[in-house]
Design an enzyme around this catalytic site. Structure first.
Site, PDB file in Angstrom:
ATOM      1  N   HIS A  57      -3.980   3.449  -5.155  1.00  0.00           N
ATOM      2  CA  HIS A  57      -3.175   2.243  -4.929  1.00  0.00           C
ATOM      3  C   HIS A  57      -2.119   2.492  -3.850  1.00  0.00           C
ATOM      4  CE1 HIS A  57      -1.448  -1.638  -5.873  1.00  0.00           C
ATOM      5  NE2 HIS A  57      -0.263  -1.082  -6.093  1.00  0.00           N
ATOM      6  N   ARG A  92      15.930   9.456   2.399  1.00  0.00           N
ATOM      7  CA  ARG A  92      15.672   8.565   3.530  1.00  0.00           C
ATOM      8  C   ARG A  92      16.473   7.269   3.442  1.00  0.00           C
ATOM      9  NH1 ARG A  92      11.784  11.991   3.049  1.00  0.00           N
ATOM     10  NH2 ARG A  92      10.374  12.558   4.747  1.00  0.00           N
ATOM     11  N   ILE A  98       7.544   2.854  -1.328  1.00  0.00           N
ATOM     12  CA  ILE A  98       6.268   3.108  -1.985  1.00  0.00           C
ATOM     13  C   ILE A  98       6.213   4.620  -2.235  1.00  0.00           C
ATOM     14  CG2 ILE A  98       3.764   2.872  -1.835  1.00  0.00           C
ATOM     15  CD1 ILE A  98       4.364   0.816   0.509  1.00  0.00           C
ATOM     16  N   ILE A  99       6.173   5.001  -3.497  1.00  0.00           N
ATOM     17  CA  ILE A  99       6.118   6.411  -3.876  1.00  0.00           C
ATOM     18  C   ILE A  99       4.704   6.710  -4.375  1.00  0.00           C
ATOM     19  CG2 ILE A  99       7.040   8.222  -5.370  1.00  0.00           C
ATOM     20  CD1 ILE A  99       9.662   6.603  -5.523  1.00  0.00           C
ATOM     21  N   ALA A 149       6.023  -4.415  -2.128  1.00  0.00           N
ATOM     22  CA  ALA A 149       5.824  -4.208  -0.694  1.00  0.00           C
ATOM     23  C   ALA A 149       4.713  -5.088  -0.123  1.00  0.00           C
ATOM     24  CB  ALA A 149       5.525  -2.733  -0.411  1.00  0.00           C
ATOM     25  N   GLU A 197      -0.678   8.471  -8.965  1.00  0.00           N
ATOM     26  CA  GLU A 197      -1.890   9.224  -9.277  1.00  0.00           C
ATOM     27  C   GLU A 197      -3.170   8.534  -8.830  1.00  0.00           C
ATOM     28  OE1 GLU A 197      -1.737   9.992 -13.443  1.00  0.00           O
ATOM     29  OE2 GLU A 197       0.065  11.215 -13.290  1.00  0.00           O
TER      30      GLU A 197
END
Length: 180
Positions: free
Chosen positions: A91, A129, A84-85, A59, A88
């Site tokens: 980032h 989505r 973009i998931i 991305a 932890e």
């Protein structure tokens, strides 16, 4: 829950002249990327637009790729597609913010961009989505780019008759600019 809400969707714009879109995609999550591209292609076809797919690693590379294409090619608009998931680390925030900010800056500089970079908490949210038969965010991003192209074409050809004409010369050829 967003799926229960009612949204107004603008009609797909119509064009007298051909439209060429660049679908700039990060296929990091390949299945999600494929769905985003399918939705964007279908929306482009409704408007009679041609598309070219440009793949980049992630991305963060989407805004620079659009900048390169905008400066060095003949695309009318761009559709930024990716996912973009949240993980932890922080980032996630960096990638979300920087990619979005880069696209906004390019848009303010005149690039017609539809932002279809998904920023989600879970893979399931991304799948919902991206689904062309579901929320179809790829199609929505293509529609956004098409609407900006239509707006640019509507107002871009009008001249106010004020200011300087670059490179123009007066009748006496003294090198000065003409005032419109």
């Amino acid at each position: 829950m967003a799926t229960a809400e009612q949204h107004h969707i603008l009609e797909t714009p119509k064009f007298d002249e051909p439209v060429k879109l660049a679908l700039v995609i990060s296929p990091y999550y390949k299945d999600i990327a494929d769905d985003l591209v399918a939705g964007a292609r279908a929306e482009a076809e409704k408007a009679g637009a041609s598309v070219e797919v440009i793949e980049v690693p992630g991305a963060l590379e989407i805004p620079p790729a659009i900048r390169i294409a905008h400066r060095q090619s003949n695309f009318d608009g761009y559709v930024a597609l990716g996912c973009i998931i949240r993980g932890e680390t922080t980032h996630y925030e960096t990638v979300c913010n920087d990619s979005s900010h880069g696209l906004m800056l390019l848009g303010l500089q005149g690039a017609n961009i539809g932002n279809g970079i998904l920023t989600v908490e879970t893979r399931k949210q991304a799948e919902d989505r991206a689904d062309p038969d579901g929320q179809n965010k790829g199609g929505g991003a293509a529609a956004a780019a098409l609407h900006l192209i239509a707006l640019q074409r509507k107002y871009g050809a009008q001249r106010k008759g004020v200011g300087f004409k670059p490179g123009g010369r007066n009748d006496d050829d003294d090198g000065s600019f003409q005032i419109a």
